[in-house]
Design a protein around this motif. Structure first.
Motif, PDB file in Angstrom:
ATOM      1  N   SER A  53      -7.660  34.796  53.204  1.00 49.29           N
ATOM      2  CA  SER A  53      -8.076  34.597  52.097  1.00 49.29           C
ATOM      3  C   SER A  53      -7.635  36.307  50.706  1.00 49.29           C
ATOM      4  CB  SER A  53     -10.414  34.818  51.840  1.00 49.29           C
ATOM      5  OG  SER A  53     -10.409  35.020  50.703  1.00 49.29           O
ATOM      6  N   CYS A  54      -7.797  35.662  49.879  1.00 49.56           N
ATOM      7  CA  CYS A  54      -6.164  36.089  49.102  1.00 49.56           C
ATOM      8  C   CYS A  54      -7.411  35.833  47.221  1.00 49.56           C
ATOM      9  CB  CYS A  54      -4.842  35.675  48.342  1.00 49.56           C
ATOM     10  SG  CYS A  54      -3.882  36.340  49.910  1.00 49.56           S
ATOM     11  N   THR A  55      -8.506  37.333  47.192  1.00 45.94           N
ATOM     12  CA  THR A  55      -8.944  37.948  46.793  1.00 45.94           C
ATOM     13  C   THR A  55      -8.802  38.491  45.740  1.00 45.94           C
ATOM     14  OG1 THR A  55     -10.727  36.530  48.378  1.00 45.94           O
ATOM     15  CG2 THR A  55     -11.443  37.670  45.778  1.00 45.94           C
ATOM     16  N   TYR A  56      -9.291  38.020  43.903  1.00 45.51           N
ATOM     17  CA  TYR A  56      -8.595  38.870  43.429  1.00 45.51           C
ATOM     18  C   TYR A  56      -9.987  38.635  41.880  1.00 45.51           C
ATOM     19  CZ  TYR A  56      -4.427  37.982  44.306  1.00 45.51           C
ATOM     20  OH  TYR A  56      -2.747  38.244  45.131  1.00 45.51           O
ATOM     21  N   VAL A  57     -10.126  39.904  41.304  1.00 46.08           N
ATOM     22  CA  VAL A  57     -10.603  39.665  40.079  1.00 46.08           C
ATOM     23  C   VAL A  57      -9.768  39.766  38.643  1.00 46.08           C
ATOM     24  CG1 VAL A  57     -12.606  41.123  40.962  1.00 46.08           C
ATOM     25  CG2 VAL A  57     -11.245  42.712  39.266  1.00 46.08           C
ATOM     26  N   LEU A  58     -10.277  39.207  37.742  1.00 43.04           N
ATOM     27  CA  LEU A  58      -9.555  38.848  37.051  1.00 43.04           C
ATOM     28  C   LEU A  58     -10.318  39.519  34.820  1.00 43.04           C
ATOM     29  CD1 LEU A  58      -8.097  35.520  37.856  1.00 43.04           C
ATOM     30  CD2 LEU A  58      -6.812  37.052  37.669  1.00 43.04           C
ATOM     31  N   SER A  59      -8.604  39.923  34.480  1.00 49.03           N
ATOM     32  CA  SER A  59      -9.830  41.165  33.712  1.00 49.03           C
ATOM     33  C   SER A  59      -8.441  41.190  32.440  1.00 49.03           C
ATOM     34  CB  SER A  59     -10.008  42.369  33.994  1.00 49.03           C
ATOM     35  OG  SER A  59      -8.544  43.404  34.073  1.00 49.03           O
ATOM     36  N   SER A  60      -9.346  41.412  31.097  1.00 47.89           N
ATOM     37  CA  SER A  60      -8.888  41.862  30.022  1.00 47.89           C
ATOM     38  C   SER A  60      -9.748  42.698  29.489  1.00 47.89           C
ATOM     39  CB  SER A  60      -8.194  40.634  28.970  1.00 47.89           C
ATOM     40  OG  SER A  60      -7.650  40.373  28.351  1.00 47.89           O
ATOM     41  N   GLY A  61      -9.065  43.459  29.093  1.00 45.54           N
ATOM     42  CA  GLY A  61      -9.752  44.787  28.881  1.00 45.54           C
ATOM     43  C   GLY A  61     -10.915  44.736  29.411  1.00 45.54           C
ATOM     44  N   SER A  62     -11.547  44.839  29.313  1.00 45.69           N
ATOM     45  CA  SER A  62     -12.763  45.636  29.791  1.00 45.69           C
ATOM     46  C   SER A  62     -14.174  44.299  29.677  1.00 45.69           C
ATOM     47  CB  SER A  62     -14.187  46.843  28.641  1.00 45.69           C
ATOM     48  OG  SER A  62     -14.001  45.900  27.519  1.00 45.69           O
ATOM     49  N   GLY A  63     -13.265  43.496  29.740  1.00 42.91           N
ATOM     50  CA  GLY A  63     -14.248  41.833  30.021  1.00 42.91           C
ATOM     51  C   GLY A  63     -13.375  41.366  31.122  1.00 42.91           C
ATOM     52  N   TYR A  64     -14.411  40.713  31.699  1.00 43.36           N
ATOM     53  CA  TYR A  64     -13.503  40.415  33.156  1.00 43.36           C
ATOM     54  C   TYR A  64     -13.632  38.729  33.359  1.00 43.36           C
ATOM     55  CZ  TYR A  64     -12.753  44.584  35.651  1.00 43.36           C
ATOM     56  OH  TYR A  64     -12.881  45.793  35.643  1.00 43.36           O
ATOM     57  N   GLU A  83     -15.204  37.475  41.971  1.00 35.04           N
ATOM     58  CA  GLU A  83     -13.916  37.728  42.490  1.00 35.04           C
ATOM     59  C   GLU A  83     -13.806  35.743  42.896  1.00 35.04           C
ATOM     60  OE1 GLU A  83     -15.100  39.500  46.121  1.00 35.04           O
ATOM     61  OE2 GLU A  83     -15.329  41.207  45.285  1.00 35.04           O
ATOM     62  N   TRP A  84     -12.501  35.629  42.685  1.00 32.23           N
ATOM     63  CA  TRP A  84     -11.762  34.593  42.795  1.00 32.23           C
ATOM     64  C   TRP A  84     -10.533  34.384  43.829  1.00 32.23           C
ATOM     65  CZ3 TRP A  84     -14.639  31.350  39.882  1.00 32.23           C
ATOM     66  CH2 TRP A  84     -14.841  31.775  38.277  1.00 32.23           C
ATOM     67  N   VAL A  85     -10.798  33.219  44.270  1.00 32.61           N
ATOM     68  CA  VAL A  85      -9.608  32.990  46.018  1.00 32.61           C
ATOM     69  C   VAL A  85      -8.728  32.748  45.092  1.00 32.61           C
ATOM     70  CG1 VAL A  85      -9.477  32.112  47.587  1.00 32.61           C
ATOM     71  CG2 VAL A  85     -11.364  33.446  47.923  1.00 32.61           C
ATOM     72  N   ILE A  86      -7.506  32.844  45.107  1.00 32.08           N
ATOM     73  CA  ILE A  86      -6.573  32.785  44.324  1.00 32.08           C
ATOM     74  C   ILE A  86      -5.534  32.080  45.718  1.00 32.08           C
ATOM     75  CG2 ILE A  86      -4.540  32.767  42.835  1.00 32.08           C
ATOM     76  CD1 ILE A  86      -6.040  34.579  41.323  1.00 32.08           C
ATOM     77  N   LYS A  98     -14.298  30.173  42.922  1.00 29.82           N
ATOM     78  CA  LYS A  98     -14.946  31.018  43.175  1.00 29.82           C
ATOM     79  C   LYS A  98     -15.404  32.144  44.654  1.00 29.82           C
ATOM     80  CE  LYS A  98     -19.472  31.622  41.673  1.00 29.82           C
ATOM     81  NZ  LYS A  98     -21.555  31.059  40.930  1.00 29.82           N
ATOM     82  N   LYS A  99     -15.263  32.919  44.459  1.00 25.55           N
ATOM     83  CA  LYS A  99     -15.548  33.126  45.933  1.00 25.55           C
ATOM     84  C   LYS A  99     -17.084  32.274  46.684  1.00 25.55           C
ATOM     85  CE  LYS A  99     -15.624  36.848  48.944  1.00 25.55           C
ATOM     86  NZ  LYS A  99     -15.226  38.616  48.584  1.00 25.55           N
ATOM     87  N   GLU A 100     -17.281  32.289  48.000  1.00 26.25           N
ATOM     88  CA  GLU A 100     -17.492  31.461  48.952  1.00 26.25           C
ATOM     89  C   GLU A 100     -18.431  30.200  48.301  1.00 26.25           C
ATOM     90  OE1 GLU A 100     -20.418  35.281  49.193  1.00 26.25           O
ATOM     91  OE2 GLU A 100     -19.248  35.918  50.387  1.00 26.25           O
ATOM     92  N   THR A 101     -17.163  29.174  47.767  1.00 26.34           N
ATOM     93  CA  THR A 101     -17.571  28.349  47.396  1.00 26.34           C
ATOM     94  C   THR A 101     -16.387  27.185  47.934  1.00 26.34           C
ATOM     95  OG1 THR A 101     -17.204  27.849  44.531  1.00 26.34           O
ATOM     96  CG2 THR A 101     -19.203  29.504  45.414  1.00 26.34           C
ATOM     97  N   THR A 102     -16.441  26.068  46.883  1.00 26.09           N
ATOM     98  CA  THR A 102     -15.907  24.915  46.877  1.00 26.09           C
ATOM     99  C   THR A 102     -15.622  24.765  45.418  1.00 26.09           C
ATOM    100  OG1 THR A 102     -16.975  23.202  47.203  1.00 26.09           O
ATOM    101  CG2 THR A 102     -15.796  24.362  49.000  1.00 26.09           C
ATOM    102  N   LEU A 103     -15.963  25.866  44.762  1.00 27.99           N
ATOM    103  CA  LEU A 103     -15.355  25.303  42.593  1.00 27.99           C
ATOM    104  C   LEU A 103     -14.424  25.897  42.599  1.00 27.99           C
ATOM    105  CD1 LEU A 103     -19.644  26.501  41.647  1.00 27.99           C
ATOM    106  CD2 LEU A 103     -18.765  24.063  42.495  1.00 27.99           C
TER     107      LEU A 103
END
Length: 138
Positions: A53-64, A83-86, A98-103
């Protein structure tokens, strides 16, 4: 199943399969994530969990990028970054779930701009509006 994750810890431009770059509108602390005509905003992908499960956080500056009531928004300094599964779905195609969902991230289509907000819908069946491209920023 692959024993590696397709994305490295790097900055990327993200494009919808509708060939529109992902950007944000509005002002902090919460900016909607949209498919836009102008150039895209760079997002940093940071891996937090490896295969399968390749899980990431995605940010730009101090925002996620966060789920805010089913819509995607760039949120400044969230208490817990989403956390996002990509998952790679082809040579240049990925789903972002979205982690732990099917969304999954979904591009609603239509005219590009601030009204074309990305939101979450069910992953199955996999459709073109759920596919995104991550282009490395060199």
């Amino acid at each position: 199943m692959s024993n590696t994750c397709a994305l490295s810890n790097s900055p990327y431009f993200i494009w919808s399969q509708g060939h529109k770059p992902v950007n944000v509108c509005g002002a902090p602390p919460e900016q909607p994530v949209v498919a836009f005509d102008a150039s895209g905003l760079g997002f940093y992908a940071q891996q937090v969990d490896g295969p399968p499960s390749c899980t990431y956080v995605l940010s730009s500056g101090s925002g996620y990028i966060q789920d805010v009531d089913g819509n995607l928004a760039l949120v400044e300094d969230p208490e817990t970054p989403q956390e996002w599964v990509i998952a790679q779905r082809g040579t240049d195609s990925y789903t972002v779930v979205k982690k732990e969902t099917t969304l999954a991230w979904t591009d609603p289509g239509g005219a590009a701009g601030c009204e074309r907000e990305l939101h979450l819908t069910e992953l199955n069946p996999i459709r073109s509006d759920l596919l995104f491209e991550f282009r490395p920023i060199f």
